[in-house]
Motif scaffolding. Structure first.
Motif, PDB file in Angstrom:
ATOM      1  N   THR A   1      11.861  -5.387  39.633  1.00  0.00           N
ATOM      2  CA  THR A   1      11.704  -4.630  40.125  1.00  0.00           C
ATOM      3  C   THR A   1      11.722  -3.849  39.034  1.00  0.00           C
ATOM      4  O   THR A   1      11.165  -3.166  38.483  1.00  0.00           O
ATOM      5  CB  THR A   1      13.259  -5.288  39.990  1.00  0.00           C
ATOM      6  OG1 THR A   1      13.575  -5.658  38.765  1.00  0.00           O
ATOM      7  CG2 THR A   1      13.451  -6.428  40.368  1.00  0.00           C
ATOM      8  N   SER A   2      12.369  -2.380  40.345  1.00  0.00           N
ATOM      9  CA  SER A   2      12.644  -0.990  40.090  1.00  0.00           C
ATOM     10  C   SER A   2      14.269  -0.894  38.903  1.00  0.00           C
ATOM     11  O   SER A   2      14.666  -0.590  39.430  1.00  0.00           O
ATOM     12  CB  SER A   2      12.386   0.374  41.058  1.00  0.00           C
ATOM     13  OG  SER A   2      11.709  -0.313  41.690  1.00  0.00           O
TER      14      SER A   2
ATOM     15  N   HIS B   1      18.375  -2.424  40.625  1.00  0.00           N
ATOM     16  CA  HIS B   1      17.191  -3.169  41.615  1.00  0.00           C
ATOM     17  C   HIS B   1      18.023  -4.455  42.127  1.00  0.00           C
ATOM     18  O   HIS B   1      17.766  -4.823  42.741  1.00  0.00           O
ATOM     19  CB  HIS B   1      15.968  -2.134  41.436  1.00  0.00           C
ATOM     20  CG  HIS B   1      15.679  -2.746  43.240  1.00  0.00           C
ATOM     21  ND1 HIS B   1      14.081  -2.379  42.634  1.00  0.00           N
ATOM     22  CD2 HIS B   1      15.080  -1.856  43.639  1.00  0.00           C
ATOM     23  CE1 HIS B   1      13.424  -3.508  44.332  1.00  0.00           C
ATOM     24  NE2 HIS B   1      14.571  -2.883  44.651  1.00  0.00           N
ATOM     25  N   ALA B   2      17.566  -4.744  40.446  1.00  0.00           N
ATOM     26  CA  ALA B   2      17.417  -6.454  40.535  1.00  0.00           C
ATOM     27  C   ALA B   2      19.225  -7.180  41.110  1.00  0.00           C
ATOM     28  O   ALA B   2      18.894  -7.996  41.750  1.00  0.00           O
ATOM     29  CB  ALA B   2      17.073  -7.170  39.156  1.00  0.00           C
TER      30      ALA B   2
ATOM     31  N   ILE C   1      18.900  -6.533  44.720  1.00  0.00           N
ATOM     32  CA  ILE C   1      18.555  -7.783  45.061  1.00  0.00           C
ATOM     33  C   ILE C   1      18.938  -9.206  46.027  1.00  0.00           C
ATOM     34  O   ILE C   1      19.168  -9.589  46.292  1.00  0.00           O
ATOM     35  CB  ILE C   1      16.950  -8.043  44.614  1.00  0.00           C
ATOM     36  CG1 ILE C   1      16.044  -6.535  45.192  1.00  0.00           C
ATOM     37  CG2 ILE C   1      16.183  -9.096  45.935  1.00  0.00           C
ATOM     38  CD1 ILE C   1      15.057  -6.283  44.273  1.00  0.00           C
TER      39      ILE C   1
ATOM     40  N   SER D   1      14.887  -6.018  31.738  1.00  0.00           N
ATOM     41  CA  SER D   1      14.516  -4.618  31.937  1.00  0.00           C
ATOM     42  C   SER D   1      13.785  -4.185  30.097  1.00  0.00           C
ATOM     43  O   SER D   1      13.938  -4.463  29.676  1.00  0.00           O
ATOM     44  CB  SER D   1      15.604  -3.549  32.035  1.00  0.00           C
ATOM     45  OG  SER D   1      15.415  -2.041  31.969  1.00  0.00           O
TER      46      SER D   1
ATOM     47  N   TRP E   1      12.963  -6.811  35.836  1.00  0.00           N
ATOM     48  CA  TRP E   1      12.381  -7.975  36.778  1.00  0.00           C
ATOM     49  C   TRP E   1      13.633  -9.132  36.691  1.00  0.00           C
ATOM     50  O   TRP E   1      14.752  -9.373  36.505  1.00  0.00           O
ATOM     51  CB  TRP E   1      11.636  -8.697  36.016  1.00  0.00           C
ATOM     52  CG  TRP E   1      11.454  -8.908  33.756  1.00  0.00           C
ATOM     53  CD1 TRP E   1      12.845 -10.036  33.633  1.00  0.00           C
ATOM     54  CD2 TRP E   1      12.068  -7.901  33.717  1.00  0.00           C
ATOM     55  NE1 TRP E   1      12.725 -10.404  32.705  1.00  0.00           N
ATOM     56  CE2 TRP E   1      12.144  -8.868  31.665  1.00  0.00           C
ATOM     57  CE3 TRP E   1      11.214  -6.865  33.302  1.00  0.00           C
ATOM     58  CZ2 TRP E   1      12.659  -8.572  30.919  1.00  0.00           C
ATOM     59  CZ3 TRP E   1      11.366  -6.237  31.468  1.00  0.00           C
ATOM     60  CH2 TRP E   1      11.503  -6.796  30.320  1.00  0.00           C
TER      61      TRP E   1
ATOM     62  N   THR F   1      12.359 -12.231  47.301  1.00  0.00           N
ATOM     63  CA  THR F   1      11.018 -11.889  47.618  1.00  0.00           C
ATOM     64  C   THR F   1      10.957 -11.046  49.847  1.00  0.00           C
ATOM     65  O   THR F   1      11.308  -9.956  50.149  1.00  0.00           O
ATOM     66  CB  THR F   1      10.000 -12.394  47.706  1.00  0.00           C
ATOM     67  OG1 THR F   1       9.868 -12.470  46.393  1.00  0.00           O
ATOM     68  CG2 THR F   1       8.808 -11.113  48.486  1.00  0.00           C
TER      69      THR F   1
ATOM     70  N   ARG G   1      14.351  -8.645  49.804  1.00  0.00           N
ATOM     71  CA  ARG G   1      13.424  -7.724  48.994  1.00  0.00           C
ATOM     72  C   ARG G   1      13.470  -6.293  50.344  1.00  0.00           C
ATOM     73  O   ARG G   1      13.236  -4.617  49.719  1.00  0.00           O
ATOM     74  CB  ARG G   1      12.537  -6.697  48.374  1.00  0.00           C
ATOM     75  CG  ARG G   1      12.189  -5.816  47.287  1.00  0.00           C
ATOM     76  CD  ARG G   1      11.203  -6.077  46.668  1.00  0.00           C
ATOM     77  NE  ARG G   1      11.176  -5.002  45.164  1.00  0.00           N
ATOM     78  CZ  ARG G   1      10.390  -4.811  45.004  1.00  0.00           C
ATOM     79  NH1 ARG G   1       9.813  -5.303  44.333  1.00  0.00           N
ATOM     80  NH2 ARG G   1      10.216  -3.984  43.795  1.00  0.00           N
TER      81      ARG G   1
END
Length: 509
Positions: A203-204, A208-209, A212, A336, A349, A361, A364
């Motif tokens: 992930t960014s 972000h994780a 999601i 991270s 991640w 996935t 996302r």
């Protein structure tokens, strides 16, 4: 439905509340009020009935009735059916100056300040979210390190040589590049959690994780258990998902496992977001025996545990624990490189069971179509060599931590810092509920802060302030001297020493 607190649980929080300094009902009301302001008693919690609490405490029912009446009059307890009111924070009307008025006061006393109490005079500067502090301010709102320079440079240089092999492809990859996912999986396997690349989504960053995960697992109005205090950006993400946060307060020793188990069993939250490794902001770590109990409670209730391990590598005192996922394959883990290497990498991640990764996935695709390829190639090198920069960084952090704690002891002896066994910050208890006021005044003295209420729900933690030790000792000394000057100015202005609900908008990490 509001959470309810059994009488034994409230008795444990109250501790030895009788001091003999006044009527018992006033002492009881005062301690409950402080528990609410400190965030140890979550908001919207139904207190025990008068009869149940009087029996538990061994006092007359009249004492409890009178204490509850005081709390209602002061605005700390709502009127409920019977005697079971819910905890709350009073409205600001009649309770203290507005934030805008306080900011005006802070802006206006440059020039009125006597010489020698702080940096050169000038207007107080408030910073919009997401922006760095103005030049010249020491930024204590962020709890993050500068880049591990040479390592990051080498990783991107190596990534540049590998990039041509990927150029014939489309460049979209919602789950992440295989070399990076495999490197992350290998780290978990080495830590005792057997993991394959299929268990990892890149992930960014950690935020972000979490976004999601929330998009995938919760719906509007679902319950999400959180620690109290907790990471502000996580609380923001939960609010943005229109979920209802269920705060469970810390004790002086850390996680209150009986309270966590009770809330999970009674409320059955859809997910529980926790930072068990060097909790942000307190720096505490959850021992393995508590992790086992937590996993059992979550499994029984069908609650998905989401463990944010962004700070796990910053183990300053070498406390041994297993990752939360070692106790259950149902745990979802966030990781991270932001705290161990550099926030500018924006690489994080999710580790979870393969079917769950497939759900993440799919969810996302409405957010983005994958992360930058070049950054992921560089991140793979950094993850594989994660142990190389850590010893030196940890040694620097230990020195910084020792320096900060000593500076606080010398210059702000009335503050009570919690000793952090890892992470990047010290969580301080202030002598009065003045965190927001200090935050507003701080830029006038050359520093930027994150007010305690940013780490809680409903205005709690006005008696707390997070102070990072990510700066070198010489800058920490300047920062603490500035904090002392701001505290002295606040002490000289009684009208500012009021509990405020809304902290100024600042970016926090």
């Amino acid at each position: 439905m509001a959470s309810s607190l059994p009488a034994p649980a409230l008795s444990r929080l109250l501790g030895p509340w009788k001091r003999g300094t006044g009527p018992g009902y006033r002492e009881l009301a005062e301690v409950v009020r402080l528990l609410i302001l400190d965030g140890r008693l979550p908001l919207e919690t139904a207190l025990p009935s008068e009869r149940a609490l009087s029996e538990e405490l061994g006092v007359s029912r009249t004492t409890v009735t009178a204490a509850y009446a005081i709390l209602r009059e002061q605005g700390f307890l709502s009127s409920g059916q019977g005697s079971r009111g819910r905890t709350r924070i009073p409205d600001l009307n009649g309770f203290g100056p507005s934030l805008s008025g306080l900011a005006g006061f802070a802006t206006g006393f440059s020039g009125a300040r006597s010489s020698g109490t702080g940096p050169a005079s000038g207007p107080a500067t408030m910073t919009a979210p997401g922006l760095a502090a103005p030049e010249g301010l020491i930024d204590l709102a962020y709890s993050a390190l500068p880049a591990s320079g040479e390592m990051v440079h080498r990783a991107f240089a190596a990534a540049l040589t590998e990039l041509p092999a990927l150029l014939p492809g489309f460049g979209y990859d919602a789950i992440g590049l295989l070399p990076l996912r495999q490197a992350i999986a290998d780290r978990y396997t080495a830590a005792g959690v057997p993991t394959r690349a299929a268990h990892i989504m890149v992930t960014s960053g950690a935020q972000h994780a979490l976004t999601i995960i929330l998009r995938t697992l919760v719906e509007r109005h679902d319950r999400v258990l959180v620690e109290h205090p907790s990471y502000p950006n996580a609380l923001d993400a939960i609010r943005a998902a229109r979920c209802r946060a269920l705060p469970v307060a810390f004790t002086a020793e850390g996680w209150d496992l009986p309270a966590l188990e009770a809330v999970i069993a009674e409320q059955r939250p859809r997910i529980a977001y926790l930072v068990p490794d060097f909790h942000n902001p307190t720096g505490m770590i959850m021992p393995d025996h508590q992790r086992r109990r937590l996993v059992r409670a979550a499994d029984a209730a069908g609650t998905v545990l989401v463990a944010d391990e962004t700070l796990r590598e910053l183990n300053l005192d070498g406390v041994p624990t297993a990752p939360l996922a070692a106790f259950s394959s149902a745990v979802v883990t966030i990781g991270s490189l932001s705290k161990s290497h550099w926030a500018g990498l924006r690489t994080g991640w999710i580790r979870a069971a393969e079917p769950m990764i497939q759900r993440f996935t799919a969810a996302r695709s409405v957010l983005d179509l994958g992360g930058p390829v070049m950054d992921q190639l560089a991140a793979a090198h950094l993850v594989r060599a994660l142990d190389e920069p850590l010893p030196a960084r940890l040694e620097d952090l230990r020195s910084n931590r020792a320096a900060l704690l000593e500076l606080l002891r010398q210059h702000l002896p009335e503050w009570e810092p919690t000793y952090p066994v890892g992470g990047l910050s010290v969580w301080c208890r202030l002598p009065a509920p003045s965190s927001t006021a200090l935050t507003v005044l701080a830029p006038e003295f050359g520093i930027r802060l994150a007010a305690g209420p940013r780490f809680g729900i409903g205005g709690a933690f006005e008696r707390n302030l997070r102070v990072p030790f990510t700066l070198p000792p010489e800058k920490l000394k300047l920062a603490v001297l500035a904090l002392r000057a701001a505290q002295e100015r606040l002490n000289a202005a009684p009208q500012l020493r009021r509990t405020l609900r809304d902290p100024p908008a600042t970016a926090i990490a």
